[in-house]
Scaffold this active site. Structure first.
Site, PDB file in Angstrom:
ATOM      1  N   LYS A 163       0.692  -0.943   0.040  1.00 38.88           N
ATOM      2  CA  LYS A 163       0.050  -0.080  -0.125  1.00 38.88           C
ATOM      3  C   LYS A 163       0.767   1.249  -0.110  1.00 38.88           C
ATOM      4  O   LYS A 163       1.865   1.343   0.812  1.00 38.88           O
ATOM      5  CB  LYS A 163      -0.970  -0.113   1.164  1.00 38.88           C
ATOM      6  CG  LYS A 163      -1.734   1.309   1.484  1.00 38.88           C
ATOM      7  CD  LYS A 163      -2.071   1.517   2.931  1.00 38.88           C
ATOM      8  CE  LYS A 163      -1.930   2.794   3.016  1.00 38.88           C
ATOM      9  NZ  LYS A 163      -2.796   3.296   4.374  1.00 38.88           N
ATOM     10  N   LEU A 196      -5.391   6.592  -1.244  1.00 41.62           N
ATOM     11  CA  LEU A 196      -5.580   7.956  -0.870  1.00 41.62           C
ATOM     12  C   LEU A 196      -6.997   8.355  -0.256  1.00 41.62           C
ATOM     13  O   LEU A 196      -7.347   9.579  -0.043  1.00 41.62           O
ATOM     14  CB  LEU A 196      -5.208   8.892  -2.126  1.00 41.62           C
ATOM     15  CG  LEU A 196      -3.965   8.488  -2.715  1.00 41.62           C
ATOM     16  CD1 LEU A 196      -3.498   9.614  -3.980  1.00 41.62           C
ATOM     17  CD2 LEU A 196      -2.782   8.811  -1.630  1.00 41.62           C
ATOM     18  N   LYS A 197      -7.845   7.535  -0.294  1.00 41.27           N
ATOM     19  CA  LYS A 197      -9.279   7.670  -0.089  1.00 41.27           C
ATOM     20  C   LYS A 197      -9.837   9.065  -0.304  1.00 41.27           C
ATOM     21  O   LYS A 197     -10.156   9.929   0.263  1.00 41.27           O
ATOM     22  CB  LYS A 197      -9.239   7.767   1.757  1.00 41.27           C
ATOM     23  CG  LYS A 197      -8.596   6.358   2.464  1.00 41.27           C
ATOM     24  CD  LYS A 197      -8.792   6.623   3.885  1.00 41.27           C
ATOM     25  CE  LYS A 197      -8.341   5.341   4.672  1.00 41.27           C
ATOM     26  NZ  LYS A 197      -6.772   4.950   4.441  1.00 41.27           N
ATOM     27  N   ILE A 250     -16.264  15.905  -5.225  1.00 41.21           N
ATOM     28  CA  ILE A 250     -17.437  15.866  -5.970  1.00 41.21           C
ATOM     29  C   ILE A 250     -17.230  14.794  -7.107  1.00 41.21           C
ATOM     30  O   ILE A 250     -16.073  14.431  -7.151  1.00 41.21           O
ATOM     31  CB  ILE A 250     -17.858  17.271  -6.757  1.00 41.21           C
ATOM     32  CG1 ILE A 250     -16.457  17.525  -7.380  1.00 41.21           C
ATOM     33  CG2 ILE A 250     -18.172  18.183  -5.856  1.00 41.21           C
ATOM     34  CD1 ILE A 250     -16.907  18.761  -8.096  1.00 41.21           C
ATOM     35  N   THR A 295     -11.087   2.208  10.693  1.00 39.64           N
ATOM     36  CA  THR A 295     -10.953   1.245  12.027  1.00 39.64           C
ATOM     37  C   THR A 295     -10.352   1.959  13.101  1.00 39.64           C
ATOM     38  O   THR A 295     -10.426   1.205  14.272  1.00 39.64           O
ATOM     39  CB  THR A 295      -9.973  -0.059  11.495  1.00 39.64           C
ATOM     40  OG1 THR A 295      -9.032   0.635  10.619  1.00 39.64           O
ATOM     41  CG2 THR A 295     -10.570  -0.661  10.647  1.00 39.64           C
ATOM     42  N   ARG A 339      -3.473  -6.799  13.914  1.00 35.04           N
ATOM     43  CA  ARG A 339      -2.603  -6.703  15.332  1.00 35.04           C
ATOM     44  C   ARG A 339      -2.453  -8.309  15.662  1.00 35.04           C
ATOM     45  O   ARG A 339      -3.543  -8.940  16.289  1.00 35.04           O
ATOM     46  CB  ARG A 339      -2.991  -5.972  16.362  1.00 35.04           C
ATOM     47  CG  ARG A 339      -2.951  -4.496  16.069  1.00 35.04           C
ATOM     48  CD  ARG A 339      -1.481  -4.002  15.713  1.00 35.04           C
ATOM     49  NE  ARG A 339      -1.445  -2.422  15.592  1.00 35.04           N
ATOM     50  CZ  ARG A 339      -1.564  -1.986  14.141  1.00 35.04           C
ATOM     51  NH1 ARG A 339      -1.836  -2.660  13.040  1.00 35.04           N
ATOM     52  NH2 ARG A 339      -1.658  -0.600  13.873  1.00 35.04           N
ATOM     53  N   ARG A 345       2.537  -1.080  10.644  1.00 37.83           N
ATOM     54  CA  ARG A 345       3.400  -0.902  11.729  1.00 37.83           C
ATOM     55  C   ARG A 345       3.781  -2.131  12.276  1.00 37.83           C
ATOM     56  O   ARG A 345       5.234  -2.325  12.768  1.00 37.83           O
ATOM     57  CB  ARG A 345       2.837   0.122  12.727  1.00 37.83           C
ATOM     58  CG  ARG A 345       2.983   1.522  12.266  1.00 37.83           C
ATOM     59  CD  ARG A 345       1.891   2.440  12.863  1.00 37.83           C
ATOM     60  NE  ARG A 345       0.527   2.028  12.734  1.00 37.83           N
ATOM     61  CZ  ARG A 345      -0.542   3.008  13.488  1.00 37.83           C
ATOM     62  NH1 ARG A 345      -0.153   3.847  14.243  1.00 37.83           N
ATOM     63  NH2 ARG A 345      -1.657   2.482  13.052  1.00 37.83           N
TER      64      ARG A 345
HETATM   65  O1  C5P Z   1      -0.028   0.599  10.766  1.00 40.23           O
HETATM   66  P1  C5P Z   1      -1.247  -0.164  10.534  1.00 40.23           P
HETATM   67  O2  C5P Z   1      -1.364  -1.463  10.616  1.00 40.23           O
HETATM   68  O3  C5P Z   1      -2.164   0.439  11.471  1.00 40.23           O
HETATM   69  O4  C5P Z   1      -1.730   0.381   9.058  1.00 40.23           O
HETATM   70  C1  C5P Z   1      -2.832   0.189   8.540  1.00 40.23           C
HETATM   71  C2  C5P Z   1      -2.904   0.953   7.552  1.00 40.23           C
HETATM   72  O5  C5P Z   1      -4.430   0.925   6.671  1.00 40.23           O
HETATM   73  C3  C5P Z   1      -2.707   2.434   7.384  1.00 40.23           C
HETATM   74  O6  C5P Z   1      -2.137   2.796   6.283  1.00 40.23           O
HETATM   75  C4  C5P Z   1      -4.211   2.858   7.275  1.00 40.23           C
HETATM   76  O7  C5P Z   1      -3.998   4.161   6.601  1.00 40.23           O
HETATM   77  C5  C5P Z   1      -5.096   1.740   6.474  1.00 40.23           C
HETATM   78  N1  C5P Z   1      -6.284   2.044   6.671  1.00 40.23           N
HETATM   79  C6  C5P Z   1      -6.855   1.900   8.224  1.00 40.23           C
HETATM   80  N2  C5P Z   1      -8.174   1.783   8.380  1.00 40.23           N
HETATM   81  C7  C5P Z   1      -9.165   1.912   7.336  1.00 40.23           C
HETATM   82  C8  C5P Z   1      -8.613   2.248   6.099  1.00 40.23           C
HETATM   83  C9  C5P Z   1      -7.310   2.308   5.828  1.00 40.23           C
HETATM   84  O8  C5P Z   1      -6.276   1.836   8.859  1.00 40.23           O
HETATM   85  N3  C5P Z   1     -10.512   1.970   7.505  1.00 40.23           N
END
Ligand code: C5P
Length: 235
Positions: free
Chosen positions: A31, A59-60, A64, A113, A175, A205
């Site tokens: 990503k 980039l979410k 418009i 999330t 996690r 992370r």
């Molecule tokens: O470091 P971590 O595992 O928390 O990264 C999760 C990735 O998923 C981040 O890059 C974050 O921008 C993305 N993300 C998210 N929740 C969402 C959509 C995308 O954490 N609903």
């Protein structure tokens, strides 16, 4: 089969390349998100391609309809596999994005999330994350998106409440047990994601900040295989 996407949430091309070198042969899907893309743009995407990887450009988009459609078109020119957009942008915006041809896969963010019920009450006093996720998932599916981005905790309830929709799930907030959850709130372990047969997980992370990212990636893949031997599509 569950595919792992590693979130390259770093600030320099050097760090990005270090990760790509370390993970080459183990991870092929990455990503590129707001941080790296804002800092380095197309160069960051090209580097993943140079290492043979595929890019989810996260980039979410939320704007418009015409602006989002143009952004989707430009994403196609970058050669990325998928882009994300916020389903909060509404039916017309989603449909305009979906109508772009050719285009990358479109993955729709339901509720981040990192958010909980207390955070979304600002929109509606009675708002609850599960019902908001369900409504947005349905809206996205009806208007042509290819995948739903939501918490792993919402996958089983969505499959149950929308059984007639062939939903594909992309799940961040992953996690492994015992790893710090950082700013994530609605989390799930890699093993549970594999057991549920979630299509793709996005994990940052726990791999990128680990002292040994390759070992962290292997540990996660191992946890997934142990949980569901046939469930892993790591590369
Ligand atoms: O470091 P971590 O595992 O928390 O990264 C999760 C990735 O998923 C981040 O890059 C974050 O921008 C993305 N993300 C998210 N929740 C969402 C959509 C995308 O954490 N609903």
């Amino acid at each position: 089969m569950t595919q792992v996407i590693v979130a390259l949430d770093v600030d320099t091309i050097l760090k990005e390349e270090e990760l790509l070198k370390r993970l080459k042969g183990t991870i092929t899907h990455y990503k590129v998100g707001l941080r790296l893309f804002t800092a380095h743009g197309k160069r960051a995407v090209d580097l993943v391609h140079h290492y043979g990887g595929k890019v989810f450009l996260d980039l979410k988009f939320l704007d418009i309809p015409q602006t989002v459609a143009h952004a989707v078109h430009e994403s196609q020119r970058l050669g990325v596999e998928a882009v994300s957009l916020h389903l909060w942008g509404g039916a017309d915006m989603i449909a305009a994005a979906a109508e772009v041809a050719p285009r990358p896969k479109l993955w729709g963010v339901t509720v981040l999330t990192s958010l909980q019920n207390k955070d979304i009450k600002v929109f509606n006093r009675g708002a609850q994350v599960p019902s908001m996720v369900k409504n947005l998932a349905k809206l996205g599916w009806v208007h042509g998106i290819d995948g739903i981005i939501c918490s792993g905790q919402e996958v089983a309830p969505l499959r149950k409440s929308l059984p007639h929709l062939d939903l594909r799930f992309i799940v961040p907030g992953i996690r492994p047990a015992g790893v710090v959850r950082n700013d994530q709130r609605r989390i799930m372990t890699p093993g549970d994601a594999a057991r549920l047969g979630i299509d793709r997980i996005v994990i940052g992370r726990p791999i990128t900040m680990a002292p040994d990212p390759l070992k962290a990636a292997h540990d996660i893949l191992r946890e997934m295989v142990d949980a569901s031997p046939s469930a892993l599509e790591a590369t």
